[in-house]
Design a protein around this motif. Sequence first.
Motif, mmCIF file in Angstrom:
data_model
loop_
_atom_site.group_PDB
_atom_site.id
_atom_site.type_symbol
_atom_site.label_atom_id
_atom_site.label_comp_id
_atom_site.label_asym_id
_atom_site.label_seq_id
_atom_site.Cartn_x
_atom_site.Cartn_y
_atom_site.Cartn_z
ATOM 1 N N SER A 5 -65.926 26.728 -44.770
ATOM 2 C CA SER A 5 -65.306 25.725 -45.699
ATOM 3 C C SER A 5 -65.816 24.379 -45.288
ATOM 4 O O SER A 5 -65.851 23.816 -44.352
ATOM 5 C CB SER A 5 -63.736 25.562 -45.292
ATOM 6 O OG SER A 5 -63.115 24.955 -46.016
ATOM 7 N N GLU A 6 -66.485 23.996 -46.361
ATOM 8 C CA GLU A 6 -67.046 22.465 -46.369
ATOM 9 C C GLU A 6 -66.110 21.280 -46.656
ATOM 10 O O GLU A 6 -65.287 21.360 -47.206
ATOM 11 C CB GLU A 6 -68.314 22.312 -47.294
ATOM 12 C CG GLU A 6 -69.351 23.490 -46.944
ATOM 13 C CD GLU A 6 -69.045 24.575 -48.072
ATOM 14 O OE1 GLU A 6 -70.297 25.283 -48.416
ATOM 15 O OE2 GLU A 6 -68.056 24.941 -48.405
ATOM 16 N N SER A 7 -66.554 20.004 -46.374
ATOM 17 C CA SER A 7 -65.775 18.906 -46.379
ATOM 18 C C SER A 7 -66.659 17.687 -45.811
ATOM 19 O O SER A 7 -67.675 17.864 -45.277
ATOM 20 C CB SER A 7 -64.343 18.780 -45.468
ATOM 21 O OG SER A 7 -64.824 18.715 -43.964
ATOM 22 N N GLY A 9 -67.712 15.428 -48.600
ATOM 23 C CA GLY A 9 -68.392 15.003 -49.609
ATOM 24 C C GLY A 9 -67.831 13.702 -50.370
ATOM 25 O O GLY A 9 -66.660 13.474 -49.897
ATOM 26 N N LEU A 20 -71.012 15.575 -43.644
ATOM 27 C CA LEU A 20 -70.466 16.858 -44.027
ATOM 28 C C LEU A 20 -70.209 17.673 -42.869
ATOM 29 O O LEU A 20 -70.798 17.801 -41.900
ATOM 30 C CB LEU A 20 -71.572 17.612 -45.066
ATOM 31 C CG LEU A 20 -71.975 16.767 -46.245
ATOM 32 C CD1 LEU A 20 -73.034 17.978 -46.757
ATOM 33 C CD2 LEU A 20 -70.903 16.261 -47.003
ATOM 34 N N CYS A 22 -68.573 21.810 -41.801
ATOM 35 C CA CYS A 22 -68.731 23.321 -42.490
ATOM 36 C C CYS A 22 -67.894 23.894 -41.012
ATOM 37 O O CYS A 22 -68.398 23.850 -40.019
ATOM 38 C CB CYS A 22 -69.850 23.790 -42.428
ATOM 39 S SG CYS A 22 -69.847 25.569 -42.648
ATOM 40 N N VAL A 93 -74.204 19.527 -55.236
ATOM 41 C CA VAL A 93 -73.117 20.617 -54.576
ATOM 42 C C VAL A 93 -73.882 20.856 -53.375
ATOM 43 O O VAL A 93 -75.003 21.594 -53.295
ATOM 44 C CB VAL A 93 -72.661 21.536 -55.231
ATOM 45 C CG1 VAL A 93 -71.507 22.386 -54.345
ATOM 46 C CG2 VAL A 93 -71.903 20.894 -56.455
ATOM 47 N N TYR A 95 -73.843 23.323 -49.878
ATOM 48 C CA TYR A 95 -73.171 24.372 -49.234
ATOM 49 C C TYR A 95 -73.505 24.530 -48.080
ATOM 50 O O TYR A 95 -74.785 24.435 -47.504
ATOM 51 C CB TYR A 95 -73.600 25.738 -50.174
ATOM 52 C CG TYR A 95 -73.149 25.854 -51.549
ATOM 53 C CD1 TYR A 95 -74.050 25.066 -52.521
ATOM 54 C CD2 TYR A 95 -72.052 26.239 -52.130
ATOM 55 C CE1 TYR A 95 -73.756 24.770 -53.849
ATOM 56 C CE2 TYR A 95 -71.668 26.172 -53.510
ATOM 57 C CZ TYR A 95 -72.350 25.625 -54.374
ATOM 58 O OH TYR A 95 -72.164 25.665 -55.434
ATOM 59 N N GLN A 117 -67.628 27.308 -50.255
ATOM 60 C CA GLN A 117 -67.117 27.097 -51.576
ATOM 61 C C GLN A 117 -68.010 25.718 -52.061
ATOM 62 O O GLN A 117 -68.106 25.589 -53.194
ATOM 63 C CB GLN A 117 -65.796 26.724 -51.856
ATOM 64 C CG GLN A 117 -65.347 25.400 -51.743
ATOM 65 C CD GLN A 117 -65.217 25.129 -50.100
ATOM 66 O OE1 GLN A 117 -65.511 25.964 -49.150
ATOM 67 N NE2 GLN A 117 -64.930 23.920 -49.761
ATOM 68 N N THR A 119 -69.278 21.498 -51.421
ATOM 69 C CA THR A 119 -68.599 20.012 -51.532
ATOM 70 C C THR A 119 -69.600 19.161 -52.494
ATOM 71 O O THR A 119 -70.814 19.102 -52.017
ATOM 72 C CB THR A 119 -68.460 19.428 -50.239
ATOM 73 O OG1 THR A 119 -67.609 18.309 -50.141
ATOM 74 C CG2 THR A 119 -69.523 19.418 -49.253
ATOM 75 N N GLN A 120 -69.020 18.319 -53.192
ATOM 76 C CA GLN A 120 -70.129 17.489 -54.277
ATOM 77 C C GLN A 120 -70.377 16.280 -53.368
ATOM 78 O O GLN A 120 -69.515 15.592 -52.775
ATOM 79 C CB GLN A 120 -69.208 17.089 -55.307
ATOM 80 C CG GLN A 120 -69.917 16.273 -56.211
ATOM 81 C CD GLN A 120 -71.063 17.092 -57.009
ATOM 82 O OE1 GLN A 120 -70.915 17.998 -57.619
ATOM 83 N NE2 GLN A 120 -72.221 16.435 -56.908
#
Length: 125
Positions: A5-7, A9, A20, A22, A93, A95, A117, A119-120
């Motif tokens: 799970s990324e965060s 962005g 970022l 992961c 995006v 990943y 999934q 992160t933008q």
Amino acid sequence: QVQLSESGGGLVQAGDSLRLSCADSGRTFSSYSMGWFRQAPGKEREFVAAISRSGHNPYYADSVKARFTISRDNAKNTMYLQMNNLKPEDTAVYYCAASGVVSIMPTSPGQYAFWGQGTQVAVSS
């Protein structure tokens, strides 16, 4: 099983920085080589950076070398991508992915079995 799970962005201006993360909710994070990829609208997914199981020998795409830093904390089951001096062309995006390829540094999407999934990241000029 690997669950990524990324965060981290967001929307920033050119020259700004982002970090970022992961996170892997599984128990085998340290068994995998890890990588970051990005995909801009209308373009193919491209390699950004990769790191070995131990955290040594990071490898970067030429387009991000000297600006981005990949790292991992196996005790926290987390990988990071520190992005400095961001440019509009970094907009995509992003990943994170896990690879069972450990003898060489995997740089192709096909070498990665597990994906987050995304992160933008958007960089305005």
